[in-house]
Design a protein around this motif. Structure first.
Motif, PDB file in Angstrom:
ATOM      1  N   SER A  87      98.318 -33.717 -31.703  1.00 32.75           N
ATOM      2  CA  SER A  87      98.432 -35.168 -31.789  1.00 32.75           C
ATOM      3  C   SER A  87      98.634 -35.791 -30.417  1.00 32.75           C
ATOM      4  CB  SER A  87      99.578 -35.555 -32.708  1.00 32.75           C
ATOM      5  OG  SER A  87     100.753 -34.913 -32.289  1.00 32.75           O
ATOM      6  N   LYS A  88      99.216 -35.033 -29.506  1.00 33.91           N
ATOM      7  CA  LYS A  88      99.435 -35.572 -28.170  1.00 33.91           C
ATOM      8  C   LYS A  88      98.214 -35.339 -27.284  1.00 33.91           C
ATOM      9  CE  LYS A  88     102.599 -34.831 -24.302  1.00 33.91           C
ATOM     10  NZ  LYS A  88     102.089 -33.595 -23.687  1.00 33.91           N
ATOM     11  N   LEU A 110      93.814 -35.083 -29.920  1.00 33.68           N
ATOM     12  CA  LEU A 110      93.125 -36.112 -30.685  1.00 33.68           C
ATOM     13  C   LEU A 110      93.532 -37.484 -30.180  1.00 33.68           C
ATOM     14  CD1 LEU A 110      93.838 -34.853 -34.295  1.00 33.68           C
ATOM     15  CD2 LEU A 110      91.611 -34.836 -33.207  1.00 33.68           C
ATOM     16  N   VAL A 111      92.620 -38.446 -30.361  1.00 29.97           N
ATOM     17  CA  VAL A 111      93.007 -39.842 -30.197  1.00 29.97           C
ATOM     18  C   VAL A 111      93.183 -40.373 -31.611  1.00 29.97           C
ATOM     19  CG1 VAL A 111      92.339 -42.090 -29.321  1.00 29.97           C
ATOM     20  CG2 VAL A 111      91.716 -40.033 -28.062  1.00 29.97           C
ATOM     21  N   GLY A 112      94.445 -40.577 -31.990  1.00 27.34           N
ATOM     22  CA  GLY A 112      94.755 -40.867 -33.385  1.00 27.34           C
ATOM     23  C   GLY A 112      94.023 -42.067 -33.948  1.00 27.34           C
ATOM     24  N   SER A 113      93.835 -43.100 -33.119  1.00 25.56           N
ATOM     25  CA  SER A 113      93.229 -44.322 -33.631  1.00 25.56           C
ATOM     26  C   SER A 113      91.701 -44.229 -33.627  1.00 25.56           C
ATOM     27  CB  SER A 113      93.692 -45.516 -32.799  1.00 25.56           C
ATOM     28  OG  SER A 113      93.336 -45.330 -31.449  1.00 25.56           O
ATOM     29  N   PHE A 114      91.142 -43.212 -33.010  1.00 26.39           N
ATOM     30  CA  PHE A 114      89.686 -43.041 -33.020  1.00 26.39           C
ATOM     31  C   PHE A 114      89.245 -42.490 -34.379  1.00 26.39           C
ATOM     32  CE2 PHE A 114      87.843 -42.731 -28.467  1.00 26.39           C
ATOM     33  CZ  PHE A 114      88.484 -43.908 -28.126  1.00 26.39           C
ATOM     34  N   SER A 137      94.151 -40.113 -37.408  1.00 24.38           N
ATOM     35  CA  SER A 137      95.575 -40.037 -37.719  1.00 24.38           C
ATOM     36  C   SER A 137      95.846 -40.108 -39.211  1.00 24.38           C
ATOM     37  CB  SER A 137      96.325 -41.154 -36.990  1.00 24.38           C
ATOM     38  OG  SER A 137      95.842 -42.407 -37.421  1.00 24.38           O
ATOM     39  N   THR A 138      94.847 -40.506 -40.017  1.00 24.69           N
ATOM     40  CA  THR A 138      95.093 -40.590 -41.455  1.00 24.69           C
ATOM     41  C   THR A 138      94.982 -39.234 -42.137  1.00 24.69           C
ATOM     42  OG1 THR A 138      92.764 -41.055 -41.900  1.00 24.69           O
ATOM     43  CG2 THR A 138      94.198 -42.952 -41.573  1.00 24.69           C
ATOM     44  N   PRO A 152     101.390 -39.877 -39.928  1.00 23.66           N
ATOM     45  CA  PRO A 152     101.073 -39.791 -38.514  1.00 23.66           C
ATOM     46  C   PRO A 152     101.385 -41.050 -37.717  1.00 23.66           C
ATOM     47  CG  PRO A 152      99.092 -39.895 -39.886  1.00 23.66           C
ATOM     48  CD  PRO A 152     100.257 -40.212 -40.736  1.00 23.66           C
ATOM     49  N   GLN A 153     101.365 -42.183 -38.343  1.00 27.95           N
ATOM     50  CA  GLN A 153     101.544 -43.390 -37.544  1.00 27.95           C
ATOM     51  C   GLN A 153     102.935 -43.468 -36.949  1.00 27.95           C
ATOM     52  OE1 GLN A 153     100.092 -43.404 -40.447  1.00 27.95           O
ATOM     53  NE2 GLN A 153      98.110 -44.380 -40.249  1.00 27.95           N
ATOM     54  N   GLU A 195     104.081 -39.184 -34.902  1.00 24.66           N
ATOM     55  CA  GLU A 195     103.248 -38.054 -34.558  1.00 24.66           C
ATOM     56  C   GLU A 195     102.327 -38.394 -33.394  1.00 24.66           C
ATOM     57  OE1 GLU A 195     100.307 -36.217 -37.207  1.00 24.66           O
ATOM     58  OE2 GLU A 195     101.039 -34.387 -36.304  1.00 24.66           O
ATOM     59  N   HIS A 196     101.680 -39.534 -33.484  1.00 27.07           N
ATOM     60  CA  HIS A 196     100.769 -39.872 -32.407  1.00 27.07           C
ATOM     61  C   HIS A 196     101.487 -40.751 -31.401  1.00 27.07           C
ATOM     62  CE1 HIS A 196      97.129 -38.076 -33.871  1.00 27.07           C
ATOM     63  NE2 HIS A 196      97.658 -38.259 -35.056  1.00 27.07           N
ATOM     64  N   ASN A 246      94.993 -42.939 -26.026  1.00 28.75           N
ATOM     65  CA  ASN A 246      95.788 -41.721 -25.821  1.00 28.75           C
ATOM     66  C   ASN A 246      95.393 -41.054 -24.509  1.00 28.75           C
ATOM     67  OD1 ASN A 246      97.141 -39.312 -25.858  1.00 28.75           O
ATOM     68  ND2 ASN A 246      96.598 -38.782 -27.956  1.00 28.75           N
ATOM     69  N   ASN A 255      96.763 -38.857 -22.714  1.00 28.95           N
ATOM     70  CA  ASN A 255      96.943 -37.406 -22.665  1.00 28.95           C
ATOM     71  C   ASN A 255      95.741 -36.681 -23.234  1.00 28.95           C
ATOM     72  OD1 ASN A 255      99.521 -37.096 -21.518  1.00 28.95           O
ATOM     73  ND2 ASN A 255     100.441 -37.800 -23.422  1.00 28.95           N
ATOM     74  N   ALA A 256      95.316 -37.131 -24.411  1.00 26.00           N
ATOM     75  CA  ALA A 256      94.161 -36.491 -25.035  1.00 26.00           C
ATOM     76  C   ALA A 256      92.916 -36.723 -24.189  1.00 26.00           C
ATOM     77  CB  ALA A 256      93.959 -37.028 -26.451  1.00 26.00           C
ATOM     78  N   LYS A 306      99.761 -47.140 -50.376  1.00 24.67           N
ATOM     79  CA  LYS A 306      99.609 -45.735 -50.736  1.00 24.67           C
ATOM     80  C   LYS A 306     100.744 -45.234 -51.614  1.00 24.67           C
ATOM     81  CE  LYS A 306      96.753 -43.901 -47.052  1.00 24.67           C
ATOM     82  NZ  LYS A 306      96.731 -43.026 -45.908  1.00 24.67           N
TER      83      LYS A 306
END
Lengths: 572, 426
Positions: free
Chosen positions: A339-340, A343-347, A397-398, B20-21, B24-25, B287, B289-290, B415
């Motif tokens: 996650s860090k 991946l780009v969570g919002s992508f 991220s979902t 995740p929101q 996590e991210h 992100n 870092n990613a 949800k």
């Protein structure tokens, strides 16, 4: 005060972080929660401390059921927590930090006198040597930690949770902390101590509970050997099996020579590491987290420009290249924290599947992204890697952790690789996905690619490895064959060379620990020698406490040494 | 062993993949979050701001104040006076901004619309200059300075050289782009090389630009011959953006800069959504870092996005100096660079969103003049409404509560039936 957990379960979506955990912390004892990273220790602590609500199960304090809606409830019930990362305001003084949140005022002006008095009182009682008026940022880490402990004690905590307290301490500071914990225990406090360092756990604990993948896998007596604890911790419960043939080696090779990396504070993160991974084999890197494996993987991919030495992939030097150049020369990389770093969570899922390929010919032309190709790629990867998704346009991220990890693995394995490096490829991933990811990794090996896997899970190491490299303190302790017993690996992970570990296999673990202490400079050489000599005459059960008291006594200059001596009589 | 385990109080990182929101991210930067609200949020903020603006208009209206004197005797008087004041003011604003039914000819009737578009032109371009860096996680507060630099260079190329018709204009435009790009790129470069914060850098460069133009317009090179005011020579026709409707009887100010702005929106839209550069910038913003692990050069990303932003703001300077004003003055950038921030926020940092937000702001400005002239309502109300819009956008929970909008970052309610275990983490 007695703290008890009954069948506490904590789930996040379909991921079970804690599965029906039972735990009793008796007054006046140190109860250790032992487990690897990601085993669910911290989640459990946050459940106890009120940061999370348990999905199922109950917490009891002195046999009364309690429900904490937040840390303030937990504090009011007498539970204090010392976080691994201190929750202190660096520019405030000790007294100001401790008063923070329950400041006493007189006529609108902050009155710290009462707090100062309390700090001195506690400091004197336990020999903390903390000056209430010192500014926190000027204090050494070990003292800052004591400030955290005082903070809990000032609020009348009867149960203290210490979350990996020794992770940030030097060996000497660690021993001081263990002394403090010993005193708190004698004072009738209940301590819940979280760690994955076996030596400390054996020194201080009265009870040991081992958790693994969110479950209690057993409890142990402090007299249990390091090997027993290690094998409990890394687990035998779930046997991960991967069908794989003998490796068919080829001439491709990834050669690392004298790789070193020094942190800005002068600590060697990697020290003269040399090894070779041949094409068609999996070299698995084992070791307790934080012993340089992360840095090794990141150095390969070019994230540590200061690394020195040499890394050659089929004769081509990789060191000194940018991350992009390394990736484009055929290295696939799965970072340990998806996650860090992965991946780009919002992508969208489709975008994440091309995160490091977006400017290649397949997915771009003339500076424009090829949307059709990207979408087709997502469809292909989605079905090939069984990524369970609603739509490829959904944000990554979902997805669940397992599916997120499959995105990363799918992306890295979707091109022709010359080297595949994966850090913790299955951390926080459900069992089904683990099996799938393992199969894909083996398939990559069978294609003739050199594969380097870093894992803290011995099960994973055994499931995947053709050979096993063990890291300790940034050094390669040796490379062992895949059928090396756990006990030998465990000793190597604690700092023994392969030859020593094999030789010591049937030797008293206490001796090994003492040797290790000496090597770490915790206790003097002579003292270690004395333990080694005395150990032959005593039973294993006695040794645990003897060794601890012994090492305490050896450090006569430490403030709490006297108390410990006095208490020796009590216990006896 | 000091790096043992870098996340103790963040168990969600390893243990909460379905949640995740929260935790996590990596939390997106302030810039990304501010710009990331939905269309409903922008609309809600606009409506709420217009409503409060209406209240303010009514409160400052003499007739309403008078009626309020006997509020308890006849409250309807106050309410109708208030309604009349607010509605009248907004009607006047509409007539001044879009369509004036009182005009004698059709041209007169739609003149307000062309005025709106003229004012909107630099706002669109400068708005893009703020919106693009938002997507890369950067706050570009420096559009003002970048407009000034663009105007300075293009203005100089305009009045100092005598060149053939088409070539001259092209050079004027390119000059503006380069001037702005250097000023913006400097921010990116300093951030990439020294780690300085782009907000501080761009604010300081605004001051330098504002004083640089003051200084230059007093030098013989820039100052108009025979003038004691800090003003440059008028640009020759060859250097000007032609009017879109050139009839002398029409006298519309609307020039080809507006078309340039539309092209810029299309370009920016392609750049950020469809191009590899945009992919890189968005990854860096969402992100870093990613992005770094995927081999993207984050520092270069900062330089590229700030240079592109500066170029767009420079174009706004071109539109001002070679289109609307035709000469270089110290007030050439007005407050477009700052309004651009609000425009980009209202437009959710999306190119077309920014376009429509800029049209709205252009309408506010053009209509505000008419509103003051016909109803006596102070034009400063417009500034208040603009500020209120930003306030509401910056406080999404408030707008969501007022208009009952769902929270995109927290799909808990939606949800809840499917997944009953989201109560963890905060």
């Amino acid at each position: 005060m007695k703290l008890e957990l009954r069948e506490v379960t904590k789930r996040f979506g379909d991921f079970t972080a804690n599965d029906s955990i039972d735990l009793v912390v008796r007054p006046g004892t140190v109860h250790c929660l032992l487990g690897e990273n990601g085993a669910g220790k911290s989640t459990l602590m946050n459940v106890i401390y009120g940061l999370y609500q348990p999905t199922e199960g109950q917490i009891f304090v002195d046999d009364q059921p309690v429900k904490f809606n937040g840390p303030s409830d937990a504090m009011a019930a007498g539970i204090g927590m010392v976080h691994q990362h201190f929750m202190l305001v660096p520019v405030f003084t000790v007294a100001e930090n401790i008063a923070l949140g329950s400041e006493k005022t007189s006529g609108g002006v902050l009155n710290l006198e009462e707090t100062r008095v309390k700090i001195r009182e506690i400091s004197d009682r336990y020999g903390f040597h903390v000056d209430p008026d010192a500014v926190v940022e000027d204090l050494p880490v070990g003292v800052q930690q004591r400030v955290e402990i005082i903070k809990a004690l000032v609020r009348d905590a009867e149960v203290l949770i210490l979350d990996e307290p020794t992770a940030v301490l030097t060996p000497a500071e660690t021993d001081q902390l263990l002394g403090i914990m010993d005193q708190l225990r004698k004072d009738g406090k209940s301590l819940l101590f979280i760690s994955h360092k076996l030596r400390e756990v054996r020194q201080i604990s009265d009870d040991i509970t081992v958790i693994r993948r969110g479950r209690v896998v057993g409890s142990a007596d402090p007299s249990a050997s390091t090997n027993e604890l290690a094998s409990l911790m890394v687990g035998k419960a779930v046997q991960l099996t991967v069908d794989k043939d003998e490796p068919r080696l080829n001439s491709n090779a990834f050669e690392v020579e004298n790789l070193s990396l020094v942190a800005s504070n002068g600590v060697h993160l990697l020290k003269n590491v040399s090894f070779t991974v041949n094409g068609g084999e999996i070299l698995a890197v084992a070791g307790v987290q934080g012993n340089g494996q992360t840095e090794l993987a990141e150095s390969i991919i070019g994230l540590h420009p200061k690394a020195t030495g040499s890394m050659r992939l089929n004769g081509e030097e990789l060191l000194g290249r940018s991350t992009k150049q390394v990736l484009h020369s055929g290295v696939g990389f799965v970072p340990e924290d998806r996650s860090k770093d992965g991946l780009v969570g919002s992508f969208s899922i489709a975008e994440n599947l091309i995160l490091d390929l977006f400017d290649t010919k397949s997915f771009a032309s003339g500076g424009s992204l090829k949307r059709a190709a990207i979408s087709a790629n997502a469809d292909r990867a989605g079905s090939e890697f069984d990524i369970r998704m609603g739509s490829q346009e959904d944000a990554a991220s979902t997805l669940s952790g397992g599916n997120q990890q499959k995105i990363v693995v799918a992306r890295e394995l979707s091109r022709d690789l010359k080297l595949f490096v994966a850090s913790q490829p299955t951390r926080g991933v459900d069992v089904g996905s683990i099996e799938f990811i393992h199969k894909r990794i083996v398939a990559e090996r069978d294609k003739g690619v050199p594969v380097l896997i870093v894992s803290t899970e011995l099960d994973e190491i055994y499931a995947l490895a053709d050979r096993i490299a063990v890291f300790f303190h940034g050094e390669l302790m040796g490379i062992a064959s895949k059928d090396t017993p756990r006990s030998v690996l465990g000793q190597m992970m604690a700092g023994a060379s392969y030859e020593e570990a094999v030789a010591n296999q049937h030797e008293d673990p206490e001796v090994l620990l003492a040797k290790q202490d000496a090597a770490e400079g915790v206790v003097s050489e002579q003292h270690a020698q004395s333990i080694i000599e005395s150990s032959s005459a005593q039973t294993a059960t006695d040794q645990a406490s003897t060794s601890y008291r012994g090492s305490v006594a050896a450090a006569q200059d430490l403030p709490w040494a006297d108390n410990t001596d006095a208490s020796k009589g009590e216990k006896a | 062993m000091s790096a043992e385990k870098p996340k103790a109080v963040k168990p969600a990182a390893t243990a909460a993949p379905a949640n995740p929101q929260m935790g996590e991210h990596a939390k997106p930067s302030l810039a990304t979050r501010l710009a990331g609200g939905g269309f409903g949020l922008s609309l809600g903020a606009l409506i709420a701001a217009l409503f409060l603006g209406g209240l303010l208009i009514a409160a400052t209206d003499p007739a309403t104040q008078k009626a309020a004197g006997y509020f308890f005797a006849r409250p309807t008087d106050t309410l109708s006076a208030a309604w009349k004041a607010a509605a009248g003011a907004y009607k006047a604003m509409f007539e001044g901004a879009i369509f004036n039914p009182k005009g004698k000819t059709f041209a007169d009737q739609i003149r307000p619309l062309t005025e709106t578009l003229t004012v909107a032109t630099p706002l669109i371009l400068a708005g893009l200059a703020v919106a693009l860096p938002f997507r890369a996680g950067l706050f570009n507060i420096g559009a003002q300075g970048q407009i000034i630099l663009g105007a300075l260079v293009s203005g100089y190329v305009g009045f100092a050289y005598n060149l053939p018709l088409a070539l001259h204009l092209v050079l004027v435009i390119i000059g503006g782009i380069i001037g702005g790009a250097i000023w913006g790129g400097l921010v990116g470069l300093l951030k990439a090389k020294t780690g300085a914060h782009e907000v501080i850098l761009s604010i300081m460069l605004n001051y330098i630009a504002a004083n640089l133009i003051l200084l230059l317009l007093k030098t013989p090179t820039f100052q108009r011959e025979g003038s004691s005011n800090p003003i440059s020579p008028i640009l020759p026709d060859s250097a000007l953006l032609p009017r879109i409707f050139p009839g002398s009887d029409l006298n519309f100010r609307l020039h080809w800069g507006f078309v340039l702005a539309i092209i810029a929106v299309i370009f920016a839209s392609w750049l950020i959504e469809r191009s590899t550069i945009g992919f890189r910038l968005r990854a860096v913003g969402a992100n870093p870092n990613a992005a770094r692990t995927a081999g993207i050069n984050v520092a270069n990303g900062y330089i590229i996005v700030m240079a592109i932003a500066g170029a767009l703001a420079g174009l706004a300077g071109v539109a001002q100096v070679a289109g609307t004003e035709k000469t270089l003055t110290t007030g050439i950038a007005a407050s477009f660079g700052f309004d651009a921030i609000t425009v980009a926020l209202l437009g959710r940092a999306k190119p077309w969103g920014t376009f429509f937000a800029a049209l709205l702001y252009g309408a506010f400005r053009a209509g505000g003049v008419m509103m003051q002239a016909t109803t006596g309502t102070n034009i400063d109300i417009v500034a208040v409404v603009q500020a209120l819009i930003v306030l509401f956008i910056a406080a999404p929970p408030l707008v969501r509560t007022i208009f009952r909008l769902p929270d995109p970052a927290n799909p808990r309610k939606k949800k809840a039936s499917k997944n009953n275990s989201l109560q963890g983490a905060q």
